[in-house]
Design an enzyme around this catalytic site. Sequence first.
Site, PDB file in Angstrom:
ATOM      1  N   HIS A 225       0.832  -1.210   0.000  1.00 24.88           N
ATOM      2  CA  HIS A 225       0.000   0.000   0.000  1.00 24.88           C
ATOM      3  C   HIS A 225       0.870   1.265   0.000  1.00 24.88           C
ATOM      4  CE1 HIS A 225      -3.552   2.380   1.675  1.00 24.88           C
ATOM      5  NE2 HIS A 225      -2.533   3.133   2.079  1.00 24.88           N
ATOM      6  N   GLU A 226       1.836   1.322   0.903  1.00 24.21           N
ATOM      7  CA  GLU A 226       2.649   2.547   1.026  1.00 24.21           C
ATOM      8  C   GLU A 226       3.507   2.766  -0.220  1.00 24.21           C
ATOM      9  OE1 GLU A 226       2.050   4.689   3.179  1.00 24.21           O
ATOM     10  OE2 GLU A 226       0.886   3.502   4.613  1.00 24.21           O
TER      11      GLU A 226
ATOM     12  N   VAL B 226      -7.931   7.823 -10.818  1.00 23.00           N
ATOM     13  CA  VAL B 226      -7.754   6.587 -11.580  1.00 23.00           C
ATOM     14  C   VAL B 226      -9.097   6.250 -12.213  1.00 23.00           C
ATOM     15  CG1 VAL B 226      -7.219   4.119 -11.440  1.00 23.00           C
ATOM     16  CG2 VAL B 226      -5.917   5.749 -10.066  1.00 23.00           C
TER      17      VAL B 226
ATOM     18  N   GLN C  73     -15.882   5.738  -4.175  1.00 21.86           N
ATOM     19  CA  GLN C  73     -16.079   5.123  -2.853  1.00 21.86           C
ATOM     20  C   GLN C  73     -16.209   6.224  -1.817  1.00 21.86           C
ATOM     21  OE1 GLN C  73     -13.695   1.605  -2.038  1.00 21.86           O
ATOM     22  NE2 GLN C  73     -13.325   2.281   0.054  1.00 21.86           N
TER      23      GLN C  73
HETATM   24 ZN    ZN Z   1      -2.360   5.037   2.552  1.00 21.45          ZN
END
Ligand code: ZN
Length: 417
Positions: free
Chosen positions: A225-226, A247, A253
Amino acid sequence: MKHFVLACLLLYTTCCAYAQRSCASFEYQQQKIQSDPLLAQRLAKALTPRHEDIMLNGADAPPPVIIRIPVVVHILYNKPANNITDVQIRSQIDVLNKDYRKLNSDSVFIPAYFKHLAADCRIGFELAKLDPSGKATTGIVRKSTSAQTFGLDDRIKFTARGGSDAWDADSYLNLWVGDLSGGLQGYASVLGCDKSVDGVAIAASAFGTTGTATAPYNKGRTATHEIGHWLGLRHIWGDALCGDDQVDDTPPQRSPSRSCPKGVVISCGSGPYGDMYNNFMDFTDDACLNLFTTGQRNKMRELFLPGGVRYSLLSSKGLTGTGIIEPDKPVEDPVRIIQNTIRLYPNPAPIFFTVSETSERPLTGKLITLTNRFGQKTLQKRITRSNESISIQHLPDGVYIITIEGDAKSYKLMKGQ
Ligand SMILES: [Zn+2]
């Protein structure tokens, strides 16, 4: 305003941190931009799509098929238990190489309606073999520190402040691992930041899949994730209520997902399939994250185009020589490099283009290959006559790189009106 942000940070890191995923990359970014207004401009520049730039310079080439990133892991430990093992470090590198290549075994759990969006990002990670001075290295730096914990103040990135100095960020991805305060799992630097702080900090409790890694963050997805942030990705909810993550193929969301949602969760008009809570850029538990989309892949890989903020990594010496493991074309003998004596027209080409040989440059019998801006081969054909017309009607508009068998030079072709 500054105090307000700091108060929010404090609230953020104290009220909820232990109960749920706590990535502070967005808060860190806001904090950094507050103290350095020019950083916002550098960030915006770093995120500007670059595909239109590359057609202007015939010497440029698309990124390699597989981008190979040299990694240095800085381990900061205040207690022996946090001097994590090489096995734990390698378990993290292994996860990255699976997640960024769509080789993660849990990709089978991607919901059927999202499967066609899941992408092999074709990005690989390897512990560095050469350090910045050219000496052999394991790619791991271990330092005992008197610091009990590290926060968003970047102390972990400076030896003089109890951390470990970054290796040249033009050539390495710096990962710092230590005890992070407030239950933070990690945070990434801001694109366009100073090289001394460029990289990702990750809590020892959320790094790798063994040793100090603790459920529900023990599948290595914090680093996945990072590093997504480090490569220009935003959180999937766009860091605002029903925000924009920039994107195209991720559904809107409302806010972060938590734990492990099941079934279709609709928010912000994301029906009929709902939120993509399995996306690596959401806040779901490690065990329930399993995909990047094609749009996210393209965004990340754009940073490796000429002029992009991660382009320099492709020529890093950190992995003994080149950063390219699968070049787009075989390395040519320099004596065979020829001048640009073919003719290629029209350019831009809306429907087809013609390639013509000259007396100095016979082309008949050679393979011609078109590669798109993401390094994907999109068309290959054997030239059968001296003026060969090739249809590109089926290809999306954009820039393509043309290579011809036996010719070390590449050519740019614009598909479009
Ligand atoms: Zn994050």
